[in-house]
Motif scaffolding. Structure first.
Motif, PDB file in Angstrom:
ATOM      1  N   GLU A 218      -4.532  -0.724  14.323  1.00  0.00           N
ATOM      2  CA  GLU A 218      -4.352   0.410  13.325  1.00  0.00           C
ATOM      3  C   GLU A 218      -3.866   0.113  11.865  1.00  0.00           C
ATOM      4  OE1 GLU A 218      -5.834   3.373  14.151  1.00  0.00           O
ATOM      5  OE2 GLU A 218      -5.983   3.098  16.184  1.00  0.00           O
ATOM      6  N   ILE A 219      -3.992   0.936  11.100  1.00  0.00           N
ATOM      7  CA  ILE A 219      -3.517   0.617   9.677  1.00  0.00           C
ATOM      8  C   ILE A 219      -1.885   0.046   9.827  1.00  0.00           C
ATOM      9  CG2 ILE A 219      -2.573   2.879   9.075  1.00  0.00           C
ATOM     10  CD1 ILE A 219      -4.353   1.884   6.172  1.00  0.00           C
ATOM     11  N   GLU A 220      -1.200   0.580  10.395  1.00  0.00           N
ATOM     12  CA  GLU A 220       0.265  -0.093  10.352  1.00  0.00           C
ATOM     13  C   GLU A 220       0.375  -1.188  11.065  1.00  0.00           C
ATOM     14  OE1 GLU A 220      -0.873   2.780  12.283  1.00  0.00           O
ATOM     15  OE2 GLU A 220       0.009   2.675  14.157  1.00  0.00           O
ATOM     16  N   GLU A 221      -0.614  -1.446  11.858  1.00  0.00           N
ATOM     17  CA  GLU A 221      -0.515  -3.054  12.231  1.00  0.00           C
ATOM     18  C   GLU A 221      -1.014  -4.019  11.214  1.00  0.00           C
ATOM     19  OE1 GLU A 221      -2.237  -1.192  15.522  1.00  0.00           O
ATOM     20  OE2 GLU A 221      -0.355  -1.481  16.779  1.00  0.00           O
TER      21      GLU A 221
ATOM     22  N   LEU B  81      -0.990  -3.663   8.253  1.00  0.00           N
ATOM     23  CA  LEU B  81       0.007  -3.677   6.937  1.00  0.00           C
ATOM     24  C   LEU B  81       1.487  -4.428   7.481  1.00  0.00           C
ATOM     25  CD1 LEU B  81      -0.266   0.097   5.689  1.00  0.00           C
ATOM     26  CD2 LEU B  81      -0.620  -2.110   4.464  1.00  0.00           C
ATOM     27  N   SER B  82       1.524  -4.640   8.749  1.00  0.00           N
ATOM     28  CA  SER B  82       2.725  -5.431   9.064  1.00  0.00           C
ATOM     29  C   SER B  82       2.396  -6.864   9.611  1.00  0.00           C
ATOM     30  CB  SER B  82       3.951  -4.662  10.012  1.00  0.00           C
ATOM     31  OG  SER B  82       2.954  -4.248  10.960  1.00  0.00           O
ATOM     32  N   ASP B  83       1.152  -7.085   9.310  1.00  0.00           N
ATOM     33  CA  ASP B  83       0.765  -8.646   9.793  1.00  0.00           C
ATOM     34  C   ASP B  83       0.868  -9.255   8.507  1.00  0.00           C
ATOM     35  OD1 ASP B  83      -1.082  -9.512  12.120  1.00  0.00           O
ATOM     36  OD2 ASP B  83      -1.263 -10.520  10.415  1.00  0.00           O
TER      37      ASP B  83
ATOM     38  N   VAL C 236      -1.437  -9.770   5.187  1.00  0.00           N
ATOM     39  CA  VAL C 236      -0.862  -9.643   3.832  1.00  0.00           C
ATOM     40  C   VAL C 236      -0.801 -10.753   3.123  1.00  0.00           C
ATOM     41  CG1 VAL C 236       1.551  -9.137   2.778  1.00  0.00           C
ATOM     42  CG2 VAL C 236       0.852  -7.817   4.644  1.00  0.00           C
TER      43      VAL C 236
ATOM     44  N   PRO D   5     -13.409   0.342   6.109  1.00  0.00           N
ATOM     45  CA  PRO D   5     -12.710   1.186   5.427  1.00  0.00           C
ATOM     46  C   PRO D   5     -10.884   1.066   5.728  1.00  0.00           C
ATOM     47  CG  PRO D   5     -14.280   2.114   6.644  1.00  0.00           C
ATOM     48  CD  PRO D   5     -14.374   0.774   7.291  1.00  0.00           C
ATOM     49  N   LEU D   6     -10.868   0.635   7.054  1.00  0.00           N
ATOM     50  CA  LEU D   6      -9.332   0.629   7.314  1.00  0.00           C
ATOM     51  C   LEU D   6      -8.853  -0.590   6.574  1.00  0.00           C
ATOM     52  CD1 LEU D   6      -7.450   2.344   9.153  1.00  0.00           C
ATOM     53  CD2 LEU D   6      -8.048   0.303  10.935  1.00  0.00           C
TER      54      LEU D   6
ATOM     55  N   THR E  79      -9.801  -2.094   3.850  1.00  0.00           N
ATOM     56  CA  THR E  79      -9.998  -1.764   2.526  1.00  0.00           C
ATOM     57  C   THR E  79      -8.664  -0.977   2.312  1.00  0.00           C
ATOM     58  OG1 THR E  79     -12.335  -1.637   2.575  1.00  0.00           O
ATOM     59  CG2 THR E  79     -11.310  -1.096   0.530  1.00  0.00           C
ATOM     60  N   GLU E  80      -8.488   0.095   2.920  1.00  0.00           N
ATOM     61  CA  GLU E  80      -7.307   1.022   2.697  1.00  0.00           C
ATOM     62  C   GLU E  80      -6.063   0.176   2.927  1.00  0.00           C
ATOM     63  OE1 GLU E  80      -7.506   3.760   1.343  1.00  0.00           O
ATOM     64  OE2 GLU E  80      -5.552   4.780   1.993  1.00  0.00           O
TER      65      GLU E  80
ATOM     66  N   VAL F  25      -3.145  -0.353  -0.019  1.00  0.00           N
ATOM     67  CA  VAL F  25      -1.752  -0.154  -0.035  1.00  0.00           C
ATOM     68  C   VAL F  25      -0.878  -1.388  -0.351  1.00  0.00           C
ATOM     69  CG1 VAL F  25       0.241   0.750   1.660  1.00  0.00           C
ATOM     70  CG2 VAL F  25      -2.103   1.743   1.948  1.00  0.00           C
TER      71      VAL F  25
END
Lengths: 352, 212
Positions: free
Chosen positions: A14-17, A19-21, A25, A51-52, A54-55, A59
């Motif tokens: 999911e997006i939070e995963e 974003l914390s990978d 990053v 899309p996920l 890209t988003e 961020v």
């Protein structure tokens, strides 16, 4: 971690995963061959996740330190000089080294130092920081000239060479040249060289290249760290970049190096490239951003833009030694903009 | 440069046999660069200064809003490091190392600064205010602006620790290991958890959904 496992793992992300990978990053921030290869392949295999991804990438890129305060270019240079200078002070008094440990440098406090220096102009050498070639003698004194936005100057060296400095330019040159060669350093910005013909070679050292000449007229523009263009009016020059490429130019040829280090040789319009030294401000099919940048640097102003411009807006025009108001008036007459000037602030409004 | 047709002219790349290249530090590891610096290489120092000094100022600013103090600290730090050349220990990540040094330098010097009037909390945790850069369009255009603002607002409501970790992770590009060392966590997973929780708490704002 094999690629296979990665692919499986990321499918359920999911997006939070994302974003914390770290691996993700890292790809967004500093893509290298490894991460790019992997993520591009992965996206092809998982088009639904695009899309996920890209988003998530948006961020990562958009989160920043709040820009409350930045080190100014003047402070950047001044701090550097203080650091180098402190070292030299130390060398003169070697006895101080031990006993005053940790204290002596308070002499060079920024606040105090500021009172002693004429900001910006003819500052102390940056020479100690530069790659030394064998022939440079340490006792040579270097002079650094710093032109802020809106200021153009010229300097004549001891050998008779004339250098025009454009705005936003830093040039360092020795008080006296050595017996065997002439070297100057263009640290940033743009300069036009009218080099006096003589037996010693003349070199312009740049952060990412060097230009070697005999007697000649040419223009050098250093954009950012690696972008560079060298335009030759007369004589001949040799440009060497850090990758070991070497290019000879004949008159009316220009060499451009882009930020990736790619080299490109072409012809150029003398007025467009070197006109600035003779007070010609030249726009040649420039887009709006280019026009704004030229105006800001030329007149030392800040430009704010409001409204909209038609797609493909471009401007061409030549101004000789004109005031800001006259130049803006000229531009506004043939293109869809209005302007207002308040001291160093300019507002440009687009009327679509 | 604009899109003048002239820039697409012939391409000339001439390889060279004997040429002393100026060393390209961009392709070197932090460890190698630091080693060169330690051995007295001025180009390495120049590279380090150019690459990090502005970010170092920005980082220091999180701990003191006195610009002159931050500048003094940066100056002292570099003078100190230059003086210690030859005896410096290995550094795996220059950015993380310099950040740690400047943080220590500022807290040391601030004790002597009567002029510092900020709240006690800022002292230790730093401010680490964030912004969401406006040029990035978060996908759905209609609600983009409000989402943008909302995200910026929510980010700034995180704890200073969380904000610091996020900025180090996203803007500075540090790894979890480096962040843990810098924030003095004994385990790497603490940094991972901190960031994951911060992001998870913003999850609803981050999802690319259109119906909000």
């Amino acid at each position: 971690m094999s690629s296979k496992e990665n692919i499986k793992r990321f499918e359920d992300y999911e997006i939070e995963e994302f974003l914390s990978d770290e691996f993700f990053v890292q790809w967004v921030k500093n893509p290298d061959e490894n991460t790019t290869h992997f993520w591009e392949k992965w996206l092809v295999a998982n088009p639904g996740k695009r899309p996920l991804v890209t988003e998530a990438a948006a961020v990562v890129r958009s989160i920043r330190y709040s820009p409350e305060s930045a080190l100014s270019d003047e402070d950047y240079v001044e701090l550097f000089e203080n650091i180098i200078r402190a070292e030299e002070g130390l060398r003169e008094e070697p006895g101080n080294r031990g006993e005053k440990e940790g204290k002596w440098y308070s002499f060079f406090s920024v606040r105090r130092a500021a009172a002693f220096f004429l900001l910006g102009l003819a500052a102390w050498a940056i020479y100690a920081s530069w790659p030394r070639s064998e022939t440079v003698q340490p006792e040579v004194r270097w002079i650094t000239k710093v032109n802020p936005k809106g200021q153009k100057t010229s300097v004549r060296l001891k050998d008779g060479t004339l250098i025009h400095l454009n705005s936003k330019t830093i040039l360092a040159y020795p008080e006296d040249f050595s017996e065997t060669q002439r070297e100057v350093r263009l640290l940033s910005g743009e300069a036009f060289f009218d080099v006096e013909k003589e037996s010693r070679p003349f070199k312009v050292l740049l952060p990412s290249a060097e230009v070697e000449v005999l007697g000649t007229d040419f223009n050098v523009k250093q954009n950012g760290d690696r972008q560079l263009s060298v335009a030759l009016v007369e004589g001949s020059v040799k440009v060497k970049d850090t990758l070991g490429n070497q290019v000879m130019l004949v008159p009316s040829e220009m060499l451009q190096i882009d930020e990736n280090g790619n080299l490109n040789k072409s012809n150029f319009d003398v007025r467009e490239i070197t006109g600035w030294k003779d007070k010609y401000l030249v726009f040649k099919n420039d887009d709006f951003a280019a026009v704004v940048q030229k105006l800001e640097n030329w007149y030392g102003v800040d430009i704010r833009f409001e409204g909209e411009l038609p797609k493909g807006w471009a401007y061409s025009g030549i101004y000789f030694d004109e005031s800001l108001a006259n130049t803006l008036e000229g531009i506004s007459q043939t293109s869809q903009i209005k302007y207002s000037i308040q001291e160093k602030q300019v507002k440009i409004t687009g009327k679509k | 440069m604009n899109k003048n047709p002239k820039s697409s002219a012939e391409k000339t790349v001439v390889p060279l046999r004997h040429f002393e290249t100026i060393k390209i530090y961009e392709d070197k590891s932090d460890q190698e660069i630091w080693k060169s610096f330690n051995l007295g290489d001025e180009t390495a120092f120049n590279y380090i200064y150019r690459t990090y000094v502005k970010d170092l100022y920005r980082y220091g600013w999180q701990y003191s809003k006195d610009g002159d103090l931050v500048k003094d600290c940066i100056q002292n730090l570099f003078i100190y490091l230059r003086r210690k050349r030859g005896e410096l220990s290995e550094v795996a990540n220059i950015r993380a190392y310099l950040y740690r040094c400047i943080q220590a330098e500022i807290s040391k010097n601030r004790k002597n600064e009567a002029r510092f009037r900020h709240a006690e909390a800022d002292y230790h945790e730093g401010t680490f205010a964030m912004e969401v850069s406006p040029e990035t369009s978060l996908i759905d255009s209609e609600s983009a602006l409000s989402r943008h603002e909302l995200l910026a607002k929510s980010l700034n409501q995180l704890t200073p620790k969380q904000r610091k970790a996020l900025l180090l992770f996203y803007e500075d590009g540090l790894s979890y290991r480096e962040i843990s060392a810098l924030m003095e966590f004994s385990e790497v997973k603490t940094a991972r958890k901190l960031i994951y929780r911060a992001i998870a708490s913003l999850k609803d704002l981050l999802k690319p959904t259109t119906n909000r």
